[in-house]
Design an enzyme around this catalytic site. Sequence first.
Site, PDB file in Angstrom:
ATOM      1  N   PRO A  93       0.823  -1.223   0.000  1.00  0.00           N
ATOM      2  CA  PRO A  93       0.000   0.000   0.000  1.00  0.00           C
ATOM      3  C   PRO A  93       0.855   1.269   0.000  1.00  0.00           C
ATOM      4  O   PRO A  93       2.082   1.186   0.115  1.00  0.00           O
ATOM      5  CB  PRO A  93      -0.766  -0.114   1.324  1.00  0.00           C
ATOM      6  CG  PRO A  93       0.098  -0.947   2.204  1.00  0.00           C
ATOM      7  CD  PRO A  93       0.838  -1.894   1.303  1.00  0.00           C
ATOM      8  N   THR A 132       3.294  -5.638  -6.857  1.00  0.00           N
ATOM      9  CA  THR A 132       3.733  -4.480  -7.648  1.00  0.00           C
ATOM     10  C   THR A 132       4.702  -3.658  -6.807  1.00  0.00           C
ATOM     11  O   THR A 132       4.358  -3.260  -5.685  1.00  0.00           O
ATOM     12  CB  THR A 132       2.505  -3.625  -8.031  1.00  0.00           C
ATOM     13  OG1 THR A 132       1.591  -4.457  -8.741  1.00  0.00           O
ATOM     14  CG2 THR A 132       2.897  -2.432  -8.871  1.00  0.00           C
ATOM     15  N   LEU A 163      -3.592  -9.120 -13.979  1.00  0.00           N
ATOM     16  CA  LEU A 163      -5.024  -9.457 -13.963  1.00  0.00           C
ATOM     17  C   LEU A 163      -5.832  -8.262 -13.456  1.00  0.00           C
ATOM     18  O   LEU A 163      -5.349  -7.443 -12.682  1.00  0.00           O
ATOM     19  CB  LEU A 163      -5.289 -10.677 -13.076  1.00  0.00           C
ATOM     20  CG  LEU A 163      -5.083 -10.585 -11.564  1.00  0.00           C
ATOM     21  CD1 LEU A 163      -6.233  -9.913 -10.841  1.00  0.00           C
ATOM     22  CD2 LEU A 163      -4.910 -11.973 -10.997  1.00  0.00           C
ATOM     23  N   LEU A 221       4.287  -0.673 -13.229  1.00  0.00           N
ATOM     24  CA  LEU A 221       3.820   0.650 -12.797  1.00  0.00           C
ATOM     25  C   LEU A 221       3.358   1.453 -14.006  1.00  0.00           C
ATOM     26  O   LEU A 221       2.321   2.123 -13.975  1.00  0.00           O
ATOM     27  CB  LEU A 221       4.947   1.420 -12.086  1.00  0.00           C
ATOM     28  CG  LEU A 221       5.388   0.933 -10.713  1.00  0.00           C
ATOM     29  CD1 LEU A 221       6.453   1.880 -10.149  1.00  0.00           C
ATOM     30  CD2 LEU A 221       4.206   0.878  -9.744  1.00  0.00           C
ATOM     31  N   CYS A 276      -5.183  -0.300  -6.667  1.00  0.00           N
ATOM     32  CA  CYS A 276      -3.871  -0.175  -7.308  1.00  0.00           C
ATOM     33  C   CYS A 276      -3.600   1.084  -8.115  1.00  0.00           C
ATOM     34  O   CYS A 276      -2.507   1.636  -8.002  1.00  0.00           O
ATOM     35  CB  CYS A 276      -3.621  -1.407  -8.167  1.00  0.00           C
ATOM     36  SG  CYS A 276      -3.489  -2.880  -7.145  1.00  0.00           S
ATOM     37  N   PHE A 338     -15.657  -1.346  -6.325  1.00  0.00           N
ATOM     38  CA  PHE A 338     -15.031  -0.338  -7.197  1.00  0.00           C
ATOM     39  C   PHE A 338     -15.296  -0.601  -8.673  1.00  0.00           C
ATOM     40  O   PHE A 338     -15.049   0.242  -9.520  1.00  0.00           O
ATOM     41  CB  PHE A 338     -13.527  -0.205  -6.899  1.00  0.00           C
ATOM     42  CG  PHE A 338     -12.665  -1.288  -7.494  1.00  0.00           C
ATOM     43  CD1 PHE A 338     -12.485  -2.498  -6.833  1.00  0.00           C
ATOM     44  CD2 PHE A 338     -12.005  -1.091  -8.701  1.00  0.00           C
ATOM     45  CE1 PHE A 338     -11.678  -3.489  -7.371  1.00  0.00           C
ATOM     46  CE2 PHE A 338     -11.195  -2.075  -9.255  1.00  0.00           C
ATOM     47  CZ  PHE A 338     -11.040  -3.277  -8.588  1.00  0.00           C
TER      48      PHE A 338
HETATM   49  P1  NAD Z   1      -4.279  -8.380  -0.560  1.00  0.00           P
HETATM   50  O1  NAD Z   1      -4.255  -7.372   0.495  1.00  0.00           O
HETATM   51  O2  NAD Z   1      -5.586  -8.873  -1.094  1.00  0.00           O
HETATM   52  O3  NAD Z   1      -3.435  -9.657  -0.121  1.00  0.00           O
HETATM   53  C1  NAD Z   1      -2.174  -9.593   0.465  1.00  0.00           C
HETATM   54  C2  NAD Z   1      -2.065 -10.684   1.520  1.00  0.00           C
HETATM   55  O4  NAD Z   1      -0.728 -10.759   1.996  1.00  0.00           O
HETATM   56  C3  NAD Z   1      -2.940 -10.459   2.756  1.00  0.00           C
HETATM   57  O5  NAD Z   1      -3.818 -11.550   2.912  1.00  0.00           O
HETATM   58  C4  NAD Z   1      -1.946 -10.356   3.937  1.00  0.00           C
HETATM   59  O6  NAD Z   1      -2.430 -10.938   5.123  1.00  0.00           O
HETATM   60  C5  NAD Z   1      -0.759 -11.117   3.389  1.00  0.00           C
HETATM   61  N1  NAD Z   1       0.523 -10.766   4.006  1.00  0.00           N
HETATM   62  C6  NAD Z   1       1.072  -9.531   4.150  1.00  0.00           C
HETATM   63  N2  NAD Z   1       2.293  -9.619   4.686  1.00  0.00           N
HETATM   64  C7  NAD Z   1       2.535 -10.929   4.901  1.00  0.00           C
HETATM   65  C8  NAD Z   1       3.644 -11.655   5.414  1.00  0.00           C
HETATM   66  N3  NAD Z   1       4.771 -11.032   5.784  1.00  0.00           N
HETATM   67  N4  NAD Z   1       3.538 -12.996   5.505  1.00  0.00           N
HETATM   68  C9  NAD Z   1       2.427 -13.627   5.103  1.00  0.00           C
HETATM   69  N5  NAD Z   1       1.356 -13.003   4.599  1.00  0.00           N
HETATM   70  C10 NAD Z   1       1.408 -11.669   4.476  1.00  0.00           C
HETATM   71  O7  NAD Z   1      -3.423  -7.744  -1.774  1.00  0.00           O
HETATM   72  P2  NAD Z   1      -3.615  -8.040  -3.340  1.00  0.00           P
HETATM   73  O8  NAD Z   1      -4.746  -7.241  -3.889  1.00  0.00           O
HETATM   74  O9  NAD Z   1      -3.573  -9.510  -3.565  1.00  0.00           O
HETATM   75  O10 NAD Z   1      -2.285  -7.378  -3.915  1.00  0.00           O
HETATM   76  C11 NAD Z   1      -1.021  -7.949  -3.697  1.00  0.00           C
HETATM   77  C12 NAD Z   1      -0.011  -7.273  -4.609  1.00  0.00           C
HETATM   78  O11 NAD Z   1      -0.352  -7.513  -5.982  1.00  0.00           O
HETATM   79  C13 NAD Z   1       0.060  -5.748  -4.458  1.00  0.00           C
HETATM   80  O12 NAD Z   1       1.374  -5.340  -4.645  1.00  0.00           O
HETATM   81  C14 NAD Z   1      -0.800  -5.238  -5.613  1.00  0.00           C
HETATM   82  O13 NAD Z   1      -0.415  -3.956  -6.053  1.00  0.00           O
HETATM   83  C15 NAD Z   1      -0.515  -6.272  -6.690  1.00  0.00           C
HETATM   84  N6  NAD Z   1      -1.590  -6.459  -7.680  1.00  0.00           N
HETATM   85  C16 NAD Z   1      -2.882  -6.501  -7.272  1.00  0.00           C
HETATM   86  C17 NAD Z   1      -3.882  -6.737  -8.217  1.00  0.00           C
HETATM   87  C18 NAD Z   1      -5.333  -6.796  -7.820  1.00  0.00           C
HETATM   88  O14 NAD Z   1      -6.161  -6.912  -8.700  1.00  0.00           O
HETATM   89  N7  NAD Z   1      -5.689  -6.743  -6.539  1.00  0.00           N
HETATM   90  C19 NAD Z   1      -3.544  -6.974  -9.551  1.00  0.00           C
HETATM   91  C20 NAD Z   1      -2.192  -6.932  -9.912  1.00  0.00           C
HETATM   92  C21 NAD Z   1      -1.212  -6.689  -8.978  1.00  0.00           C
HETATM   93  C1  UGA Z   2      -6.185  -2.757 -12.906  1.00  0.00           C
HETATM   94  C2  UGA Z   2      -5.550  -3.122 -14.243  1.00  0.00           C
HETATM   95  O1  UGA Z   2      -6.568  -3.143 -15.252  1.00  0.00           O
HETATM   96  C3  UGA Z   2      -4.866  -4.491 -14.167  1.00  0.00           C
HETATM   97  O2  UGA Z   2      -4.193  -4.771 -15.392  1.00  0.00           O
HETATM   98  C4  UGA Z   2      -3.847  -4.487 -13.015  1.00  0.00           C
HETATM   99  O3  UGA Z   2      -3.258  -5.762 -12.885  1.00  0.00           O
HETATM  100  C5  UGA Z   2      -4.553  -4.118 -11.716  1.00  0.00           C
HETATM  101  O4  UGA Z   2      -5.200  -2.815 -11.880  1.00  0.00           O
HETATM  102  C6  UGA Z   2      -3.633  -3.986 -10.548  1.00  0.00           C
HETATM  103  O5  UGA Z   2      -2.455  -3.786 -10.712  1.00  0.00           O
HETATM  104  O6  UGA Z   2      -4.194  -4.064  -9.463  1.00  0.00           O
HETATM  105  P1  UGA Z   2      -8.412  -3.410 -11.632  1.00  0.00           P
HETATM  106  O7  UGA Z   2      -8.093  -2.226 -10.803  1.00  0.00           O
HETATM  107  O8  UGA Z   2      -8.709  -4.691 -10.956  1.00  0.00           O
HETATM  108  O9  UGA Z   2      -7.217  -3.707 -12.648  1.00  0.00           O
HETATM  109  O10 UGA Z   2      -9.662  -3.088 -12.556  1.00  0.00           O
HETATM  110  P2  UGA Z   2      -9.853  -2.178 -13.869  1.00  0.00           P
HETATM  111  O11 UGA Z   2     -10.722  -2.903 -14.807  1.00  0.00           O
HETATM  112  O12 UGA Z   2      -8.579  -1.685 -14.418  1.00  0.00           O
HETATM  113  O13 UGA Z   2     -10.684  -0.941 -13.301  1.00  0.00           O
HETATM  114  C7  UGA Z   2     -10.098   0.003 -12.423  1.00  0.00           C
HETATM  115  C8  UGA Z   2     -11.070   1.146 -12.217  1.00  0.00           C
HETATM  116  O14 UGA Z   2     -11.218   1.926 -13.402  1.00  0.00           O
HETATM  117  C9  UGA Z   2     -12.490   0.695 -11.845  1.00  0.00           C
HETATM  118  O15 UGA Z   2     -13.022   1.537 -10.877  1.00  0.00           O
HETATM  119  C10 UGA Z   2     -13.235   0.827 -13.156  1.00  0.00           C
HETATM  120  O16 UGA Z   2     -14.624   0.994 -12.983  1.00  0.00           O
HETATM  121  C11 UGA Z   2     -12.588   2.069 -13.739  1.00  0.00           C
HETATM  122  N1  UGA Z   2     -12.708   2.187 -15.216  1.00  0.00           N
HETATM  123  C12 UGA Z   2     -12.167   1.245 -16.023  1.00  0.00           C
HETATM  124  C13 UGA Z   2     -13.351   3.297 -15.747  1.00  0.00           C
HETATM  125  O17 UGA Z   2     -13.835   4.178 -15.029  1.00  0.00           O
HETATM  126  N2  UGA Z   2     -13.434   3.411 -17.113  1.00  0.00           N
HETATM  127  C14 UGA Z   2     -12.901   2.480 -17.950  1.00  0.00           C
HETATM  128  O18 UGA Z   2     -12.994   2.650 -19.197  1.00  0.00           O
HETATM  129  C15 UGA Z   2     -12.249   1.364 -17.388  1.00  0.00           C
END
Ligand code: NAD
Ligand code: UGA
Length: 462
Positions: A93, A132, A163, A221, A276, A338
């Site tokens: 975060p 990330t 994803l 990023l 993110c 969201f």
């Molecule tokens: P999340 O908060 O859903 O999950 C993270 C998990 O890690 C939590 O369950 C937490 O308890 C655990 N954790 C933290 N520190 C720990 C430790 N030291 N040992 C064991 N467990 C631990 O987060 P997320 O949404 O899965 O995102 C994870 C990473 O992936 C972030 O860097 C985010 O930016 C990136 N990312 C997220 C998405 C998405 O769609 N959410 C997509 C692409 C990339």
């Molecule tokens: C986004 C990226 O699309 C993923 O590729 C990336 O892996 C991820 O962030 C991450 O790093 O966490 P996500 O946030 O799950 O994925 O969902 P998106 O579909 O990108 O939507 C993000 C926000 O933008 C949502 O609130 C959505 O409603 C909004 N959005 C999306 C718009 O307002 N307009 C659009 O045309 C598209």
Amino acid sequence: MQIKNICCIGAGYVGGPTMAVIALKCPHINVTVVDANPKKIKAWNGPLDALPVYEPGLSEVVKQARGRNLFFSEDIRGNIEKAEMIFMAVNTPTKTEGEGAGMAADLRYIESCAKDIAKYSKSDKIVIEKSTLPVRTAEKIKEILEENSNGIHFEILSNPEFLAEGTAIQDLFKSDRVLIGGDESESGQKAVKALVDIYANWISKEKILTTNVWSSELAKLASNAMLAQRISSINSLSALCEKTGADIDELSKAIGMDQRIGPKFLKASVGFGGSCFQKDILNLVYLCKHYGLDEVAEYWHQVIKINDYQKNRFVQKIIEGFEKDIQGQKIAILGWAFKANTNDSRGSASIYVSNELLAAGAVLKIYDPMVDESRIRMDLEILWESQALTKKEIERRNASIFFVNDHKSALIGSMAVAILTEWEEFKNYPWDSISQAAKIYDGRKIIQKNKFNVDKIYSLGV
Ligand code: NAD
Ligand code: UGA
């Protein structure tokens, strides 16, 4: 190196679905997801209709692989020890205190993972950044691993996840690309090959892109920044459409038909949310400043500023609709997630919009099909805490929130309706039939304007 056991640290929105798909596609590999939160592990091992992450198609994947070669465990030590390959998928975060607060990524979870890996490893490991991270984090991870280990060799790869929530399983099955960054040394390239071989079980080779570690870290990023930039671009133009008589959907279509631009991510909205986009852009801005690139930092910061502007513009439209007399007026809040098809509400525009309406004195009737009352209250409490509101004011705002079990109940007695998530059930509602008195604020552009509803609807960018 033959990979027989994978351990993933972090059973969240990324760790859970990505590992479930790796396990499904690689039945010859044991995949164990561990987490510091035992409740989460219990839920991953629990009923398929109550997994901690809601994603279309996820429960079917978990059903096939769980107990066969997919495991969820609290035993971090044992699973680190056993694995040849370890993914770090923990949260990163925005920092809330110390140097870079409000901008830089908080790396304490990734650092604590690295310390655990160093402490518990008894053999060489491939350690993969799935979270990330700021560019050049691999350097810091390497330092931690080498400082705390006893001569064990760690190879660090960057394999960011692309994803999107709501389509995670489909995205993982058919990724546009899989990105793997590794060291150019012989052992680095061996590790890259081991990871390529895993993905090659279902992703075609030409979609697996290998680069150096820094390009891979930065590409993640930059991808998020460019996606968010498209949304802010179209949202900024939605304000201009409202002044000029142009229609933002027509504009998006006309722009998107240019093959060089393409039609995706041009949907105007109340503002992007999610865990993110904002944090990753802030992180990018911080990095640019760190390297003295102030103009570049400012350029990307505008993406966030326009997103804040759009959320605020939407709220002001609602407040103006009450001609400044919003005190005690009921407003239906439709949607808390969201985006549609996820139970995730982190960073959702609904949190901001609802809080501003509460601050102005409105009473809210909130409904979301996937996000429950306790999560909604928690999202608001976190915000109130950050704003240092008085106890009395928190009590007042809490007393102005009501929860209902379907959207029709939210509409009863409401003088305004704010559509904040594009859930299918909202799209299918016969909006032309709702009471003449209520005004609809469509933050997702799901209602077609026509001669029957033209005076009842505020649709962004028209
Ligand atoms: P999340 O908060 O859903 O999950 C993270 C998990 O890690 C939590 O369950 C937490 O308890 C655990 N954790 C933290 N520190 C720990 C430790 N030291 N040992 C064991 N467990 C631990 O987060 P997320 O949404 O899965 O995102 C994870 C990473 O992936 C972030 O860097 C985010 O930016 C990136 N990312 C997220 C998405 C998405 O769609 N959410 C997509 C692409 C990339
Ligand atoms: C986004 C990226 O699309 C993923 O590729 C990336 O892996 C991820 O962030 C991450 O790093 O966490 P996500 O946030 O799950 O994925 O969902 P998106 O579909 O990108 O939507 C993000 C926000 O933008 C949502 O609130 C959505 O409603 C909004 N959005 C999306 C718009 O307002 N307009 C659009 O045309 C598209």
